[in-house]
Design a protein around this motif. Structure first.
Motif, PDB file in Angstrom:
ATOM      1  N   LEU A 261       1.532  -0.936   0.242  1.00  0.00           N
ATOM      2  CA  LEU A 261       3.330  -1.472   0.046  1.00  0.00           C
ATOM      3  C   LEU A 261       2.910  -2.387  -0.434  1.00  0.00           C
ATOM      4  CD1 LEU A 261       6.008  -1.497   0.548  1.00  0.00           C
ATOM      5  CD2 LEU A 261       5.456  -2.577   3.282  1.00  0.00           C
ATOM      6  N   THR A 262       3.106  -2.937  -1.716  1.00  0.00           N
ATOM      7  CA  THR A 262       4.260  -3.694  -2.123  1.00  0.00           C
ATOM      8  C   THR A 262       4.847  -4.820  -1.714  1.00  0.00           C
ATOM      9  OG1 THR A 262       3.857  -3.290  -4.193  1.00  0.00           O
ATOM     10  CG2 THR A 262       1.813  -3.732  -4.298  1.00  0.00           C
ATOM     11  N   ILE A 263       5.409  -6.372  -2.146  1.00  0.00           N
ATOM     12  CA  ILE A 263       6.530  -6.586  -2.187  1.00  0.00           C
ATOM     13  C   ILE A 263       6.039  -7.872  -3.937  1.00  0.00           C
ATOM     14  CG2 ILE A 263       8.016  -8.081  -1.033  1.00  0.00           C
ATOM     15  CD1 ILE A 263       7.717  -5.411   0.605  1.00  0.00           C
TER      16      ILE A 263
ATOM     17  N   ILE B 289     -10.507   9.313  14.840  1.00  0.00           N
ATOM     18  CA  ILE B 289     -10.148   8.678  13.873  1.00  0.00           C
ATOM     19  C   ILE B 289     -10.246   8.061  13.229  1.00  0.00           C
ATOM     20  CG2 ILE B 289      -7.176   8.648  12.079  1.00  0.00           C
ATOM     21  CD1 ILE B 289      -8.872  11.356  13.064  1.00  0.00           C
ATOM     22  N   GLY B 290     -10.751   6.868  12.123  1.00  0.00           N
ATOM     23  CA  GLY B 290     -10.664   5.713  11.614  1.00  0.00           C
ATOM     24  C   GLY B 290      -9.620   5.039  11.316  1.00  0.00           C
ATOM     25  N   ARG B 291      -8.941   3.963  11.757  1.00  0.00           N
ATOM     26  CA  ARG B 291      -7.577   3.253  11.289  1.00  0.00           C
ATOM     27  C   ARG B 291      -7.929   1.230  10.413  1.00  0.00           C
ATOM     28  NH1 ARG B 291      -4.704   3.122  16.320  1.00  0.00           N
ATOM     29  NH2 ARG B 291      -6.229   2.686  16.902  1.00  0.00           N
ATOM     30  N   GLN B 292      -7.749   1.516   8.632  1.00  0.00           N
ATOM     31  CA  GLN B 292      -8.066   0.012   8.350  1.00  0.00           C
ATOM     32  C   GLN B 292      -6.883  -0.328   7.595  1.00  0.00           C
ATOM     33  OE1 GLN B 292     -11.566   0.807   5.724  1.00  0.00           O
ATOM     34  NE2 GLN B 292     -10.458  -0.733   4.092  1.00  0.00           N
ATOM     35  N   SER B 293      -6.492  -1.137   8.069  1.00  0.00           N
ATOM     36  CA  SER B 293      -5.370  -2.301   7.665  1.00  0.00           C
ATOM     37  C   SER B 293      -5.725  -3.858   6.645  1.00  0.00           C
ATOM     38  CB  SER B 293      -4.464  -2.264   8.223  1.00  0.00           C
ATOM     39  OG  SER B 293      -4.196  -3.262   9.905  1.00  0.00           O
ATOM     40  N   GLN B 294      -5.728  -3.732   6.131  1.00  0.00           N
ATOM     41  CA  GLN B 294      -5.594  -4.913   5.041  1.00  0.00           C
ATOM     42  C   GLN B 294      -4.349  -5.868   4.918  1.00  0.00           C
ATOM     43  OE1 GLN B 294      -8.067  -3.489   2.019  1.00  0.00           O
ATOM     44  NE2 GLN B 294      -9.997  -3.610   2.851  1.00  0.00           N
ATOM     45  N   SER B 295      -3.904  -7.190   4.611  1.00  0.00           N
ATOM     46  CA  SER B 295      -3.541  -8.214   4.060  1.00  0.00           C
ATOM     47  C   SER B 295      -3.445  -8.423   2.510  1.00  0.00           C
ATOM     48  CB  SER B 295      -2.378  -8.885   5.464  1.00  0.00           C
ATOM     49  OG  SER B 295      -1.908  -8.086   6.427  1.00  0.00           O
ATOM     50  N   TRP B 296      -3.178  -8.451   1.812  1.00  0.00           N
ATOM     51  CA  TRP B 296      -3.668  -8.803   0.191  1.00  0.00           C
ATOM     52  C   TRP B 296      -2.477  -9.868   0.095  1.00  0.00           C
ATOM     53  CZ3 TRP B 296      -8.009  -7.305  -3.032  1.00  0.00           C
ATOM     54  CH2 TRP B 296      -8.121  -5.949  -1.908  1.00  0.00           C
TER      55      TRP B 296
ATOM     56  N   SER C  71      -6.138 -11.171   5.392  1.00  0.00           N
ATOM     57  CA  SER C  71      -6.585 -10.741   6.723  1.00  0.00           C
ATOM     58  C   SER C  71      -7.146  -8.907   6.947  1.00  0.00           C
ATOM     59  CB  SER C  71      -4.924 -10.688   8.014  1.00  0.00           C
ATOM     60  OG  SER C  71      -5.321 -10.060   9.202  1.00  0.00           O
ATOM     61  N   ALA C  72      -7.650  -8.449   7.837  1.00  0.00           N
ATOM     62  CA  ALA C  72      -8.465  -6.695   7.742  1.00  0.00           C
ATOM     63  C   ALA C  72      -8.194  -5.943   9.695  1.00  0.00           C
ATOM     64  CB  ALA C  72      -8.835  -6.649   7.088  1.00  0.00           C
TER      65      ALA C  72
END
Length: 134
Positions: free
Chosen positions: A82-84, A103-110, A122-123
């Motif tokens: 998702l880009t804003i 199940i793996g979950r990976q999140s990143q804020s760019w 943040s990751a």
């Protein structure tokens, strides 16, 4: 409100390219690329199964100390970008953990900085057995 338009195709493509480069660097333990993906700041955070990386220096130290080995990702289940506007993005990946019923979950804020380009600020990486709690 053009500054907040979601998922402009060329912006999504930029973030996807950076994300895929990061994923390759993870598998190859390319510390230079991994470091270059993250914002070099004491405010950057990366939380993972064996890491509480508060600040770029702590994140870097973990990367250097991590032994080489295969990726924990057996296969991707779902990738959401998702880009804003042109400067903010989130990437969320759900994956099957190699050789485990997890199940793996990976999140990143760019953020796209004017002088640095796209950087993760943040990751987070975690696993679940897939049991729904609600």
């Amino acid at each position: 409100m053009k500054d907040f338009e979601p998922n402009i195709p060329e912006v999504v493509a930029e973030v996807r390219e950076k994300f895929e480069s990061y994923e390759t660097a993870l598998a190859e333990k390319d510390v230079d690329v991994l470091d270059n993906t993250f914002w070099n700041s004491p405010f950057t955070v990366r939380l993972a199964m064996s890491e509480h990386g508060y600040g770029f220096d702590a994140i870097h130290a973990h990367r250097v100390a991590r032994p080489p080995g295969p990726s924990i990702k057996e296969k991707r289940i779902r990738l959401e970008i998702l880009t804003i506007g042109h400067t903010v993005a989130t990437v969320n990946l759900e994956f099957k953990v190699l050789g485990q019923d997890l199940i793996g979950r990976q999140s990143q804020s760019w953020v796209k900085f004017p002088d640095l380009g796209w950087k993760v600020i943040s990751a987070h990486v975690s696993t679940t057995d897939g049991t729904k709690l609600w």
